[in-house]
Structure formats: structure tokens, C-alpha cells
Design a protein around this motif. Structure first.
Motif, PDB file in Angstrom:
ATOM      1  N   ILE A 110       0.810  -1.209   0.000  1.00  0.00           N
ATOM      2  CA  ILE A 110       0.000   0.000   0.000  1.00  0.00           C
ATOM      3  C   ILE A 110       0.850   1.269   0.000  1.00  0.00           C
ATOM      4  CG2 ILE A 110      -0.201  -0.041   2.516  1.00  0.00           C
ATOM      5  CD1 ILE A 110      -2.985   1.122   2.254  1.00  0.00           C
ATOM      6  N   ALA A 111       2.066   1.181   0.550  1.00  0.00           N
ATOM      7  CA  ALA A 111       2.960   2.334   0.577  1.00  0.00           C
ATOM      8  C   ALA A 111       3.711   2.519  -0.729  1.00  0.00           C
ATOM      9  CB  ALA A 111       3.949   2.200   1.736  1.00  0.00           C
ATOM     10  N   GLY A 112       3.545   1.589  -1.666  1.00  0.00           N
ATOM     11  CA  GLY A 112       4.258   1.653  -2.934  1.00  0.00           C
ATOM     12  C   GLY A 112       5.620   0.992  -2.908  1.00  0.00           C
ATOM     13  N   ASP A 113       5.985   0.413  -1.770  1.00  0.00           N
ATOM     14  CA  ASP A 113       7.264  -0.287  -1.671  1.00  0.00           C
ATOM     15  C   ASP A 113       7.157  -1.660  -2.336  1.00  0.00           C
ATOM     16  OD1 ASP A 113       8.399   1.803  -0.206  1.00  0.00           O
ATOM     17  OD2 ASP A 113       7.604   1.009   1.678  1.00  0.00           O
ATOM     18  N   VAL A 114       8.206  -2.049  -3.044  1.00  0.00           N
ATOM     19  CA  VAL A 114       8.197  -3.308  -3.791  1.00  0.00           C
ATOM     20  C   VAL A 114       9.172  -4.293  -3.163  1.00  0.00           C
ATOM     21  CG1 VAL A 114       8.611  -4.424  -6.013  1.00  0.00           C
ATOM     22  CG2 VAL A 114       7.600  -2.134  -5.935  1.00  0.00           C
ATOM     23  N   SER A 115       8.701  -5.508  -2.914  1.00  0.00           N
ATOM     24  CA  SER A 115       9.562  -6.614  -2.518  1.00  0.00           C
ATOM     25  C   SER A 115       9.875  -7.413  -3.778  1.00  0.00           C
ATOM     26  CB  SER A 115       8.861  -7.500  -1.482  1.00  0.00           C
ATOM     27  OG  SER A 115       8.547  -6.774  -0.317  1.00  0.00           O
ATOM     28  N   VAL A 161      -5.410 -10.620   4.725  1.00  0.00           N
ATOM     29  CA  VAL A 161      -5.716  -9.316   4.147  1.00  0.00           C
ATOM     30  C   VAL A 161      -4.933  -9.156   2.845  1.00  0.00           C
ATOM     31  CG1 VAL A 161      -5.640  -6.815   4.492  1.00  0.00           C
ATOM     32  CG2 VAL A 161      -6.165  -8.322   6.420  1.00  0.00           C
ATOM     33  N   VAL A 162      -5.601  -8.664   1.803  1.00  0.00           N
ATOM     34  CA  VAL A 162      -4.941  -8.443   0.516  1.00  0.00           C
ATOM     35  C   VAL A 162      -4.018  -7.234   0.658  1.00  0.00           C
ATOM     36  CG1 VAL A 162      -5.266  -7.957  -1.930  1.00  0.00           C
ATOM     37  CG2 VAL A 162      -6.892  -9.427  -0.719  1.00  0.00           C
ATOM     38  N   SER A 163      -2.725  -7.490   0.735  1.00  0.00           N
ATOM     39  CA  SER A 163      -1.769  -6.445   1.094  1.00  0.00           C
ATOM     40  C   SER A 163      -0.802  -6.086  -0.028  1.00  0.00           C
ATOM     41  CB  SER A 163      -0.963  -6.882   2.315  1.00  0.00           C
ATOM     42  OG  SER A 163      -0.266  -8.084   2.034  1.00  0.00           O
ATOM     43  N   ASP A 164      -0.820  -6.824  -1.138  1.00  0.00           N
ATOM     44  CA  ASP A 164       0.140  -6.573  -2.219  1.00  0.00           C
ATOM     45  C   ASP A 164      -0.531  -6.756  -3.569  1.00  0.00           C
ATOM     46  OD1 ASP A 164       2.855  -6.588  -0.643  1.00  0.00           O
ATOM     47  OD2 ASP A 164       1.797  -8.382   0.025  1.00  0.00           O
ATOM     48  N   VAL A 165      -0.004  -6.050  -4.551  1.00  0.00           N
ATOM     49  CA  VAL A 165      -0.348  -6.332  -5.941  1.00  0.00           C
ATOM     50  C   VAL A 165       0.900  -6.894  -6.613  1.00  0.00           C
ATOM     51  CG1 VAL A 165      -2.183  -4.633  -6.160  1.00  0.00           C
ATOM     52  CG2 VAL A 165       0.163  -3.941  -6.617  1.00  0.00           C
ATOM     53  N   GLY A 166       0.705  -7.872  -7.472  1.00  0.00           N
ATOM     54  CA  GLY A 166       1.823  -8.467  -8.177  1.00  0.00           C
ATOM     55  C   GLY A 166       2.241  -7.624  -9.361  1.00  0.00           C
ATOM     56  N   ILE A 167       3.541  -7.523  -9.585  1.00  0.00           N
ATOM     57  CA  ILE A 167       4.047  -6.760 -10.730  1.00  0.00           C
ATOM     58  C   ILE A 167       5.112  -7.571 -11.451  1.00  0.00           C
ATOM     59  CG2 ILE A 167       3.536  -4.496  -9.747  1.00  0.00           C
ATOM     60  CD1 ILE A 167       6.452  -4.227  -8.976  1.00  0.00           C
ATOM     61  N   THR A 168       5.287  -7.283 -12.714  1.00  0.00           N
ATOM     62  CA  THR A 168       6.276  -7.954 -13.553  1.00  0.00           C
ATOM     63  C   THR A 168       7.667  -7.419 -13.225  1.00  0.00           C
ATOM     64  OG1 THR A 168       6.264  -6.322 -15.337  1.00  0.00           O
ATOM     65  CG2 THR A 168       4.533  -8.015 -15.375  1.00  0.00           C
ATOM     66  N   PRO A 169       8.723  -8.071 -13.709  1.00  0.00           N
ATOM     67  CA  PRO A 169      10.081  -7.538 -13.486  1.00  0.00           C
ATOM     68  C   PRO A 169      10.266  -6.123 -14.010  1.00  0.00           C
ATOM     69  CG  PRO A 169      10.201  -9.804 -14.224  1.00  0.00           C
ATOM     70  CD  PRO A 169       8.763  -9.400 -14.348  1.00  0.00           C
ATOM     71  N   ASP A 170       9.446  -5.710 -14.979  1.00  0.00           N
ATOM     72  CA  ASP A 170       9.532  -4.353 -15.524  1.00  0.00           C
ATOM     73  C   ASP A 170       8.644  -3.369 -14.785  1.00  0.00           C
ATOM     74  OD1 ASP A 170      11.330  -5.188 -17.505  1.00  0.00           O
ATOM     75  OD2 ASP A 170       9.681  -5.835 -18.805  1.00  0.00           O
ATOM     76  N   GLY A 171       7.916  -3.844 -13.754  1.00  0.00           N
ATOM     77  CA  GLY A 171       7.082  -2.951 -12.955  1.00  0.00           C
ATOM     78  C   GLY A 171       5.649  -2.840 -13.403  1.00  0.00           C
ATOM     79  N   ASP A 172       5.237  -3.599 -14.399  1.00  0.00           N
ATOM     80  CA  ASP A 172       3.855  -3.547 -14.874  1.00  0.00           C
ATOM     81  C   ASP A 172       2.973  -4.485 -14.050  1.00  0.00           C
ATOM     82  OD1 ASP A 172       4.555  -1.799 -16.982  1.00  0.00           O
ATOM     83  OD2 ASP A 172       5.249  -3.501 -18.188  1.00  0.00           O
ATOM     84  N   GLY A 182       0.335 -20.829  -7.174  1.00  0.00           N
ATOM     85  CA  GLY A 182       0.322 -21.827  -8.235  1.00  0.00           C
ATOM     86  C   GLY A 182       0.348 -21.147  -9.594  1.00  0.00           C
ATOM     87  N   GLU A 183      -0.435 -20.071  -9.726  1.00  0.00           N
ATOM     88  CA  GLU A 183      -0.427 -19.279 -10.960  1.00  0.00           C
ATOM     89  C   GLU A 183       0.904 -18.562 -11.145  1.00  0.00           C
ATOM     90  OE1 GLU A 183      -4.707 -17.531 -11.783  1.00  0.00           O
ATOM     91  OE2 GLU A 183      -4.272 -17.460  -9.637  1.00  0.00           O
ATOM     92  N   MET A 184       1.473 -18.091 -10.033  1.00  0.00           N
ATOM     93  CA  MET A 184       2.764 -17.409 -10.132  1.00  0.00           C
ATOM     94  C   MET A 184       3.846 -18.363 -10.638  1.00  0.00           C
ATOM     95  SD  MET A 184       4.194 -14.447  -9.789  1.00  0.00           S
ATOM     96  CE  MET A 184       3.343 -13.438  -8.575  1.00  0.00           C
TER      97      MET A 184
END
Length: 635
Positions: free
Chosen positions: A403-408, A494-505, A451-453
Motif C-alpha cells: 500500500i505504501a508503494g514499496d516493492v519486494s 488481508v490483501v496487502s500486495d499487488v503483483g508486478i512484472t520484473p519491468d514494474g507492470d 500456483g499461478e505465479m
């Protein structure tokens, strides 16, 4: 569930906390209103200046946008049953450059520490060892706050053994708001007010949890995953029937897709591919989902058998942890099936076991891989990612943005993901001999979340060969859950993250197959499984496997001598069996083989109950009851 690096020492924590006080805005205590607050993780009540709330993604740090207040729990064996001055002195030894004084007048024992630059923090000592909501033990708290708020805050702290429904719900809602990644799409004021109006001083914690469920029902309209709350009773009731089932497209029955070993379903003889027609006399497709707590009666059709089978399942306890299984198919193609992992506490060896299985298969000159995630509903990201790293290889795979925009970033390197955790890694990391080998991924509607990941991280390989076989996945790839522990032992997903591609999309919602092949669960994992056959055909056409086949072709004009040998196939409803070093369960396990694996019979035990068999890559013993006959001509 995220994995965070733990503090290496109390000294590091103290240094970090003291630096938080630098440059903080000074406030006039007389002009500030204070309010009662509660922290679920620590089980403490305290006073906090109004305007502070949990920092995004945090459960122990509060902010008003300018200043920060932080708690951290620590252990020490030398502070109980001693004079307070002695305890404070002992803790001061961990913070060179700080002097201390004992503070009286609070509800607990407090040590106030100050350095030459007038930076301060406090240690508050619990009267006895405490346990956090997620099970960590602690003896005292370090508190960091603006200087004119620090002492009043610390003096207000009490260590609680109970909490009201109103306080419980209030802080749980604040925690959800600090973590829910789609918070900007929610009218929080309305949600909060409606939820708080549903409880009062006479309400129970069950009432508070129901209010949270009502809030989650609205949040779930926004996210791919469903937020949930589980009470201690829910978590402690691991009993059930021991099978997974799905209503496949166009069916009016439920198909059994997975059987857990040693579960009621396994012991009763239910097998993968069985078609459940009725549950307690009702049409299975329309019957309510069994609750896992009461006896159920099933009427089952088994493909290839005319009569209807009847089962009575009494719920009982069983393990849902399943090992990665694998075997080598003909023509140097290796097959791996992964399941959910990291959800229970008894599968932390999953990544090591998986990598060593891959090592064993790869050293049999594997030219291509089949990775089967058709029965994988997801699990803990770190554990599941490490399992298949030898095939995927080094590099940045994907990211999780909070939510803070930080990426793991999940960037694999030498047996670990250094940006995620320095501590959790594979003890003997392996990389396959064929760099960027061709990989066929098998998917189904039951494939979900991690599993999808798994399918995505192979599909996204650059300049590598990957093809998806099966059906579209469940649609949970775009975001991820975080497990949050509450004071009474309940947990919130709790849904705490959105998944992003290596390019940030943003990641897609699900994975679409390149080749559509529906799964026939009556043939699942066998040599007639249509999805496996389609994957094998594609792998045979890849250059790496064609080179292997050409090297193995028999010389021309060489006579082919044929002999008839007894061939058996592994036959188990559990999906995997143990091959042992001798004829009995007391012997060591040599390897685990999946349903449908070909076995050449070499010998039998004296009583005929165990078979010595040869499989691709070795020999061992298997119980005869876990095989079925299949006579074939062997070259």
C-alpha cells in the motif's frame, strides 16, 4: 505471508530507534488530546496522541505524518526477579553512550535512556514473559517517540490478558486499513462507522469477528483474493475428510481432484477421478459444502466401473502437507508436481526437498521439464519460489507492491532471495545442467495464487522455451494475501500486495494456456493423462530433446531383441508412494514416485507383499498393494 529479516541484536534495534528521534517535530503536550489505543500484536493498551495511526504495512509503528512512535519486543533473561535498578543497568549495557534513570509513577517498571545529544527512548519491563499474537516470546518493550510524548506514552502502557469487543474491532479495522492495498478504492469512514455500530460493551469477540467478516465481504468485491478471518476454533479444527473436489464445466457431479494421505477419504478408498453424485442424499452439485465436522455419506461413480460406490466418511485429523513429487518419463523428460506449501508449520523443508529431487532427476540427462500445478492452489511465496529455482534460474522473477508503494522483489541468487530474506535459504542450492531448458507448465481452474505465479515465472523467461498446457487458471495472480495475527489467536488474511512484472507492470489476473487440454482426473498422472501427453509431444519437438533422442537411436541394421518383462504401475489415491531400500516400512525411503510411474519387477519378498522394482534412475522396494499390473514389451 511476508517474511522479514529479524533484528540481529538489541544494540542494532536501539541504534535504529534512537535515530528516529532526530528532527522530529516538537509538540506542546498541553495542546494535544490523547486517546486510548490497543495493539493486537503485543497485547498492550496505552495512550496515544490523537492523529497517530498505524503506518502503512506496519503493526508496531504509528505515525501522524510528521512524527513516528515505534514499539519493539525483545527478550532478556537478566531482568526478571532482580532490583529494577539492576535490570535497567543490564539493559543499558546494550546501548553504549546512553545513561539511564529509573522512572517511578507508571503502571510498569520503566527505564529511561538518554545520550549526550538528548536523544531518548524507554524500556518497559513486563512483570513476566509475554507472547506476541504470532507466538514470539518477549520480556520488555523498547519505545521510541518524540521526547515530549515518550514518558507519558510509556507510563500509560498496560499488558493485557483480555480485551473488549469494541477495542478488538476498532484496532483490527485500523490494521486492515493500514494494509489493504486497494485502500484508495474504499470509503473507509462509512465502513468503519457501520462496523463499529454493530458492537457495544455487551458484545462478544465472536460479534467483533462477524463485523470484520461483513467488512471483508465488501472489500472482496475489489480484490482478486478474498480477505478472511479465522477464529482460534477455526484454526484448531484441522479435522476433515481429506479430499479436494471441483465441479468441472458442464458436470452435475463433483470430481475428486486430490486425496491427502492417511486421511478419512484415503483410508476409505476414495480415489482421484471419482465422481461424487450425492452428498447425504442430495445432488452433489447442489448440496452445501460439507463443514468437515460431521459425518457425510457419498454416492460415487468410478470411471470404468458399473456399480455405484458408497462411502461414509467420519472427519478426523490429517496432514495437508504434501511433498513435491517427480519422476522421469520416457525420452529423458522429467515430471514435477508441486502443491501448496508454507501454509502449515511442518513444510519448511519443502524448498530443500524439491531442489534435491530436481538434482536427482536432472542427473539422469533430463532434456526438458514438465511442471504440473493443476492441483496447486497457492501458498507462501518465498517457500514455493525457492522450490523450483534450479529450473527457473537466477534473476528477477516478479515483485509484490504494498500500500505504501514499496516493492519486494523476488530476485533469485544462489539459493535465496536476498531482497526478501537473508535468513531463509536453501542449504544445498542446485542449478540444472541445461541452461534455460524447455519447460511445459500444466494448469487448471484449480491452479491459483502462487500456483499461478509458478506458471508466470516460467512463462516470463526471456529467450527461453515455455509453453502452457491445460486450462485457464483460477484468476488470483494479480494480488496477494498477508497473514495478520490478532490478540486472541485469530488471524486475518488481508490483501496487502499487488503483483508486478520484473519491468514494474501489473501482472495479469490469470494465466491462459497456449494449448487447451481439459484434465481427465480419472487418468490424472498416468501414462494416458492427455495433458501430460500433449506436453511430452511438444517437448519431443524441442532441439534439446531431439538431440538426446538422436544420440540414443539404435544403430541401423542392428536386430531389436524383445523380451517380455513384468511391468507394473504405481497405483495410489494419495498421488505419491515411498520407494524403500528394503521390503518393509522400517527401511529408508529411496525416492517418492507419483501415480502411474512405470516399474520393472526384479524380485519379490518371501511372502510376496513387497516387490523389488527398477524405475528410471534406480531400484528399490514397494508394497505390492500400491501397484497395478500392466504387461508390455520392453526393448
Amino acid at each position: 505471508m511476508k517474511v522479514f529479516t529479524q533484528w540481529r541484536s538489541r544494540f542494532v534495534v536501539m541504534v535504529i530507534f534512537t535515530t528516529l528521534g532526530v528532527g522530529l517535530t516538537q509538540t506542546q503536550a498541553a495542546d494535544v488530546q490523547w486517546e486510548s489505543r490497543f495493539n493486537h500484536t503485543l497485547g498492550i493498551s496505552f495512550q496515544l496522541p490523537k492523529g497517530y495511526d498505524l503506518a502503512p504495512t506496519s503493526s508496531l509503528t504509528y505515525t501522524n505524518g510528521q512524527s513516528t512512535i515505534s514499539f519493539h519486543e525483545l527478550t532478556s533473561r537478566r531482568i526478571h526477579n532482580v532490583d529494577l535498578d539492576v535490570a535497567c543497568h543490564g539493559l543499558a549495557l546494550d546501548a553504549p553512550g546512553y545513561s539511564y534513570e529509573v522512572v517511578n509513577g507508571g503502571k510498569q517498571d520503566i527505564c529511561l535512556y538518554t545520550n549526550k545529544r538528548n536523544q531518548t527512548y524507554t524500556s518497559i519491563i513486563a512483570q513476566q514473559r509475554r507472547t506476541t499474537a504470532n507466538g514470539r516470546r518477549y520480556d520488555y518493550l523498547l519505545v521510541s517517540a518524540p521526547p515530549d510524548e515518550l514518558l507519558r506514552l510509556t507510563q500509560s502502557i498496560t499488558f493485557d490478558d483480555s480485551v473488549s469487543a469494541v477495542t478488538y474491532l476498532d484496532e483490527a479495522l485500523r490494521t486492515v486499513r493500514a494494509n489493504f492495498v486497494y485502500a484508495n478504492k474504499v470509503n473507509w469512514d462509512s465502513l468503519y462507522q457501520n462496523a463499529m455500530a454493530s458492537v457495544d460493551q455487551f458484545s462478544s469477540l465472536d460479534d467483533a469477528r462477524q463485523a470484520l467478516k461483513d467488512v471483508f465481504a465488501k472489500l472482496n468485491d475489489i480484490s482478486a483474493h478474498d480477505a478472511e478471518i479465522f477464529s482460534p476454533d477455526d484454526l484448531n479444527s484441522h479435522g476433515g475428510y481429506g479430499f479436494e473436489q471441483e465441479i468441472l464445466a458442464g458436470d452435475d457431479f463433483r470430481t475428486v481432484t486430490l486425496i491427502y494421505p492417511d486421511s478419512p477419504a484415503s483410508l476409505a478408498g476414495l480415489v482421484v477421478g471419482d465422481q461424487i453424485e450425492t452428498i447425504n442424499g442430495m445432488n452433489a452439485a447442489e448440496a452445501p459444502q460439507p463443514d468437515g465436522k460431521t459425518v457425510i455419506r457419498l454416492e460415487v461413480a468410478r470411471p470404468g466401473q458399473a456399480e455405484t460406490l458408497k462411502f461414509r466418511l467420519v472427519p478426523d485429523f490429517y496432514s495437508t502437507s504434501l511433498d513435491v513429487i517427480g519422476r522421469q518419463l520416457p525420452d529423458q523428460i522429467s515430471y514435477i508436481e508441486t502443491y501448496s506449501a508454507g501454509v502449515s508449520g511442518d513444510d519448511l523443508s519443502y524448498p530443500d526437498d524439491a531442489q534435491q529431487l530436481i538434482r536427482t532427476l536432472d542427473q539422469q540427462n533430463t532434456c526438458g521439464w514438465i511442471v504440473d500445478v493443476r492441483r496447486n492452489p497457492g501458498g507462501q511465496a518465498l517457500i514455493m519460489s525457492l522450490a523450483l529455482a534450479p529450473i527457473r534460474g537466477d534473476g528477477r522473477w516478479f515483485g509484490l507492491k504494498d500500500i505504501a508503494g514499496d516493492v519486494s522483489w523476488y530476485s533469485y541468487q544462489s539459493g535465496r532471495f536476498p531482497d526478501i530474506s537473508d535468513n531463509f535459504k536453501v542449504s544445498r542450492p542446485y542449478s540444472v545442467q541445461e541452461s534455460d531448458p524447455p519447460v511445459a507448465i500444466l494448469t487448471s481452474p484449480y491452479t491459483a495464487s502462487m500456483g499461478e505465479m509458478t506458471a508466470y515465472i516460467f512463462q516470463s523467461r526471456k529467450d527461453a522455451q515455455t509453453r502452457i498446457f491445460g486450462e485457464a487458471t483460477g484468476g488470483y495472480l494479480s494480488d496477494g494475501l498477508n497473514i495478520i495475527h490478532l490478540f486472541d489467536g485469530s488471524i486475518m488474511d488481508v490483501v496487502s500486495d499487488v503483483g508486478i512484472t520484473p519491468d514494474g507492470d501489473p501482472l495479469p489476473k490469470n494465466i491462459q494456456p497456449d494449448v487447451v487440454v481439459p484434465t481427465d482426473y480419472s487418468l490424472y498422472g498416468t501414462d494416458k493423462d492427455p495433458v501430460i501427453l500433449a506436453a511430452e509431444e511438444w517437448l519431443h519437438s524441442q532441439s534439446q530433446c531431439q538431440a538426446q533422442l538422436s544420440q540414443q537411436a539404435p544403430p541401423q541394421n542392428q536386430p531389436n531383441l524383445q523380451t517380455t518383462n513384468e511391468i507394473r504401475l504405481v497405483a495410489t489415491s494419495a498421488g505419491v508412494v515411498n520407494i524403500r531400500s528394503g521390503p518393509g516400512t522400517g527401511y529408508d525411503i529411496v525416492i517418492k514416485l507419483g501415480n502411474g510411474t512405470r516399474l520393472e519387477v526384479l524380485d519379490r519378498s518371501t511372502d510376496g507383499t513387497w516387490l523389488k522394482v527398477r524405475f528410471d534412475g534406480g531400484e528399490g522396494w514397494i508394497a505390492a498393494t500400491l501397484t497395478r499390473t500392466n504387461t508390455m514389451q520392453k526393448q
